[in-house]
Design an enzyme around this catalytic site. Structure first.
Site, PDB file in Angstrom:
ATOM      1  CE  LYS A  53      -8.278  60.302  32.710  1.00 54.82           C
ATOM      2  NZ  LYS A  53      -8.893  59.522  33.803  1.00 54.82           N
TER       3      LYS A  53
ATOM      4  CG  ASP B 184      -9.385  56.319  42.929  1.00 52.18           C
ATOM      5  OD1 ASP B 184      -9.137  56.611  44.118  1.00 52.18           O
ATOM      6  OD2 ASP B 184      -8.663  56.656  41.980  1.00 52.18           O
TER       7      ASP B 184
END
Length: 942
Positions: free
Chosen positions: A693, A790
């Site tokens: 990422k 989340d």
């Protein structure tokens, strides 16, 4: 000559003084120099000291030799250096709760005097060195909460002095070696939470006659309980929970005469509980065999055990009545038997000889009255009797039971009035009396119930007015009193309940006008005053309530027009039908969607004139912006870094250079984009693949916050259901996070994309269990606990075998910090718990809500905000379908394997997890009990 003098001078500065640290000090400094010490915890380890005996964490014996190095919880980073083994008298090493990484070198076996080695809660990887077993004095080996892999070395079966072997919460494989049964000195064997190969409990464990603790929770165990465990006569704690153990509970376990705690929950044990077990365990204090398939009656001998404090047999298939001996269990505090098929009357003297704290007998078939003395010990905190056939009046003693926190008596046939003092209990947060035959008035004394959060008294025969004193309850966020005989006007002061979320008085005889002073209801989501006798006009102030999404004022006597301010609301339920409303209908409500919501108001006009149409050409502006942005994004993605002054922090053993990672950040390797950056699949030179990422450059503060949260969380967690962060790489303002690559993508892709057909019910059920275990570990398995904030299907990743792992911890926070440090809403629409949107103060129960939404995705096959949900989110859509058409209407039609009952139980669990009230949601430990290899059922709430 001058040059020579200068050189000599500087050499003298660089050299330690003659009276500097001794040889043991030099070995310690060599160890320190191999570590990063970001907090400066070892700043007093100085070369100028004559001896290290006064250094932080160093202990010396009488002769001045170093005997112990104890440096826990100092954030030390780096590999374990065997230089410590040069300290010949060193008997104890503790580096627990740091970031010690790489593998544990076999050279640690040179620490010949070592009696204790504690490296728990670090980032160690690779195999456990078999050479440790050869240390002649090693008594305590604690390596739990790392990332060790491979099998437990068979050589450990030859350990000479080992008393404690703690390898829990690693990634160990293979079966538990039978050779451990040869370690006659062993007192504590802790192997829980490892993904061992499916296999039985080695019968040889029964040879460990000195064993005190056997902890094998979630070890992938199969088969039956070996009768040889009954030979462990000194065992104090037996924990075999959350496995797949089957068959009967052996009567031989009655030989565990010293057992204090027996944990067998979350298996598939069947048959009756042996009477011998109940009679012989004289030291037993805690017994938990919940979530199994046990049948028959509860042996009465359990309640003759003199020390029994906690007894859990909920979610089994037990039948018959409660033993009369239950009332005589003098030390019993925690009794949980809900979700069985128990029947008969409750013992009349229950609670009169014991200080009960928790009683949960819900979802059985008990009849008769609630025992009069259930709170006789003045310690009762929870009384849970939901869904039985209890009758009679509420005991007067409940009115003086000031310790009560939670009362749930709904779904019975209780009658008469509520004892006056019960309305005013000072600690009660939940008072649930719904679905009975109770009568009388709501006492004004309710003002004394200062901790009351939920008042649920719907579907009874209560009469009188809603007392104005209710406005004194500052913690109140739900009033549900539908289906009673309440009358009179609403007290104006009710509008001052700033924390109110739900006000449901549907189906009473409430009269008078609606309160105008309601702007304090900024948290109100549901207002249902339908089927009453309300008069006057609808207050325009309702249109300014920011989170109101359920408004039902139908079947009243309201007059006047529909306030145009109501168009401000984002309503899922809207019903003004059957009133006396008149005038024009606001434009928003003229559509067919709201036709039924306004029926029965003949005075309402039809407004069909003057409609305008927005030019479709406005969409072209968005297309132009996309074209302009494309070139900019392409330039950003093409930028590569080939030089390698990268700062790399490893959390597992890695052999690839940062340069190789950076070179793989090419367009062809891009596999996804999220709010925080792009994700690449990078194939390394050795053939393995990793996920990288690359954090998007935006606000430096936001990027740093995401990076730090991800590293701080994944750098310290070790669990099979949480994605592994291999390392992080930093170069100036470029930040890369390198994870294990999971080839089957996200759960969202598997459920709602092209791979959907590959997820049958067994895979979905296993995924639910994996995620539950991961969240339970985050909430209860590490300190401080972590709130993900989340959780959603796109952040749940699937490996080659469709096992699930939780990822993306950029919004995560340590639980103790959430109440004060959350300043903005994190999470994704459709998954966010209701309380989060307005309080910004979250805890683990917010994750439980998000997990419940994921369960509903698995069950329905629908996305949380799909267009097919009739304008509702998934939670409300499922609730509506179940209420109107039954559970089958909500289920994914692709699941036609006949396992309907199991899915219905999971649906019940999902709806419990998505309760609007956090207090009603179960803890993830209890959810994991239900889902992970246990029988599906609804857990109690804690």
């Amino acid at each position: 000559m001058m040059v020579v003098l200068v050189v000599v001078f500087f050499l003298a500065l660089l050299s330690p003084p003659a009276a500097g640290v001794n040889e043991e000090g030099r070995l310690l400094l060599q160890f320190r120099d191999g570590l990063d010490d970001p907090r400066g915890a070892l700043a007093d380890w100085a070369r100028a000291a004559a001896s290290p005996c006064n250094w932080t964490g160093v202990t010396c014996g009488a002769g001045g030799a170093v005997t112990a190095v104890r440096l826990p919880s100092l954030d030390l980073q780096g590999p374990f250096s065997p230089s410590l083994c040069g300290l010949r008298s060193l008997s104890s090493i503790s580096l627990a709760d740091n970031y010690i990484n790489s593998s544990l070198p076999a050279a640690v076996s040179r620490c010949a005097a070592l009696a204790e080695l504690d490296l728990s809660m670090n980032a160690l990887v690779g195999p456990i060195p078999a050479e440790l077993a050869a240390l002649p004095r090693l008594r305590r080996l604690v390596l739990d909460s790392n990332n060790f892999s491979g099998e437990i070395p068979a050589a450990f079966g030859g350990a000479a002095a080992l008393q404690t072997l703690s390898l829990a919460a690693n990634l160990l494989s293979g079966e538990i070696p039978a050779s451990l049964g040869n370690v006659s000195t062993l007192r504590d064997l802790l192997l829980a939470y490892n993904p061992f190969s499916p296999g039985p409990i080695p019968p040889e464990i029964g040879n460990l006659s000195d064993l005190r603790t056997l902890w094998l929770t979630s070890c992938n165990l199969r088969g039956e309980l070996p009768a040889s465990l009954g030979r462990l006569g000194r065992l104090e704690r037996l924990d075999l929970a959350q496995n797949d153990l089957r068959g009967p509970v052996p009567a031989a376990l009655a030989g565990l005469s010293s057992a204090v705690a027996i944990e067998l929950y979350g298996n598939r044990l069947s048959g009756p509980i042996p009477d011998q077990l109940a009679r012989n365990l004289s030291s037993l204090r805690f017994f938990d065999a919940s979530g199994n398939l046990l049948r028959g009656e509860i042996p009465p001998g359990f309640f003759h055990l003199p020390l029994l404090e906690s007894f859990h047999l909920y979610q089994n298939r037990l039948a018959g009545g409660l033993p009369a001996s239950l009332a005589g269990a003098r030390r019993l505090a925690d009794l949980r038997l809900h979700g069985n098929d128990l029947s008969g009357r409750l013992p009349a003297d229950l609670g009169e000889t014991s200080a009960l704290v928790v009683v949960d007998l819900s979802q059985n078939r008990f009849s008769g009255e609630i025992p009069r003395g259930v709170c006789h010990g003045s310690s009762l905190e929870e009384l849970m009797l939901i869904g039985n056939s209890l009758s009679g009046t509420l005991p007067e003693g409940l009115g003086s039971c000031r310790t009560l926190r939670r009362v749930r008596l709904s779904g019975n046939s209780l009658s008469g009035e509520v004892p006056p003092g019960m309305w005013a209990l000072p600690r009660v947060s939940l008072l649930d009396l719904e679905g009975n035959l109770l009568s009388g008035e709501i006492s004004p004394a309710i003002a004394g119930a200062r901790n009351l959060s939920v008042l649920a008294i719907s579907r009874n025969q209560f009469s009188g007015v809603v007392p104005g004193e209710i406005a004194a309850l500052k913690n109140l966020f739900e009033i549900s009193a539908a289906g009673n005989r309440l009358a009179g006007p609403l007290p104006p002061a009710i509008g001052r309940l700033a924390g109110l979320q739900v006000l449901n008085l549907h189906g009473n005889a409430i009269s008078g006008e609606l309160p105008r002073d309601v702007l304090s209801w900024r948290r109100l989501t549901e207002l249902d005053l339908g089927s009453n006798l309300l008069t006057g006009t609808i207050p325009s102030e309702l249109g300014f309530l920011p989170v109101l999404n359920y408004l039902d004022l139908s079947d009243n006597l309201l007059s006047g027009g529909i306030p145009p301010e109501l168009q401000n609301l984002k309503l899922n339920i809207f019903n003004l039908s059957y009133n006396r409303l008149s005038g024009e209908v606001p434009a928003l409500f003229e559509t067919a969607v709201y036709r039924d919501s306004l029926t029965g108001n003949p005075g309402l006009g039809d407004r069909r004139k003057g409609r305008s149409f927005l030019p479709s050409v406005l969409a072209a502006a968005g297309l132009l912006l996309l074209i302009l942005a494309a070139g900019f994004l392409e330039r950003r993605r093409r930028r590569a870094r080939r030089r390698s002054p990268w700062k790399v922090t490893s959390f597992h053993r890695v052999s690839f250079p940062a340069r190789e990672i950076a070179e793989g950040l090419e367009e062809k390797n891009l596999v996804g984009e999220g709010a925080s950056g792009e994700v690449y699949r990078v194939k390394l030179s050795d053939g393995t693949a990793v996920a990288v990422k690359k954090l998007r450059r935006g606000s430096a503060e936001k990027t740093n916050r995401f990076f730090e949260a991800e590293v701080a969380t994944l750098g310290r967690v070790r669990h099979k259901s949480i994605v592994r962060l291999w390392c992080c790489c930093v170069l100036e303002d470029c930040r890369l996070l390198v994870y294990e690559y999971l080839p089957n993508g996200s759960l969202r892709e598997a459920l709602h994309g092209g791979k959907r057909s590959r997820l049958g019910w067994p895979e979905r059920r296993r995924i639910a269990g994996d995620v539950a275990e991961g969240l339970a570990y985050l909430h209860h398995g590490i300190a401080p606990p972590v709130v993900h904030r989340d959780l959603k299907s796109s952040n749940i990743l699937l490996d080659a075998e469709f096992r699930a792992k939780i990822g993306d911890f950029g919004a995560a926070k340590a639980a103790p910090d959430t109440a004060n440090s959350v300043t903005a809403v994190a999470g994704s629409t459709g998954y966010i718990a209701p309380e989060y949107a307005y309080t910004l103060k979250v805890n683990e129960k917010s994750d439980v809500y998000s997990f419940g939404v994921v369960l509903l995705e698995l069950l329905t096959g629908k996305e949380p905000l799909a267009g097919e949900l009739e304008g509702k989110d998934l939670v409300k859509w499922v609730r509506g379908k179940v209420e109107e058409m039954g559970t089958a209407a909500a289920m994914d039609a692709n699941l036609d394997d006949g396992l309907v009952e199991e899915r219905e139980r999971m649906l019940e669990l999902a709806l419990l997890c998505t309760s609007d009230l956090p207090i009603n949601r179960p803890a993830m430990t209890r959810v994991a009990k239900v889902l992970c290899r246990g029988s599906l059922g609804v857990p109690d709430v804690e």
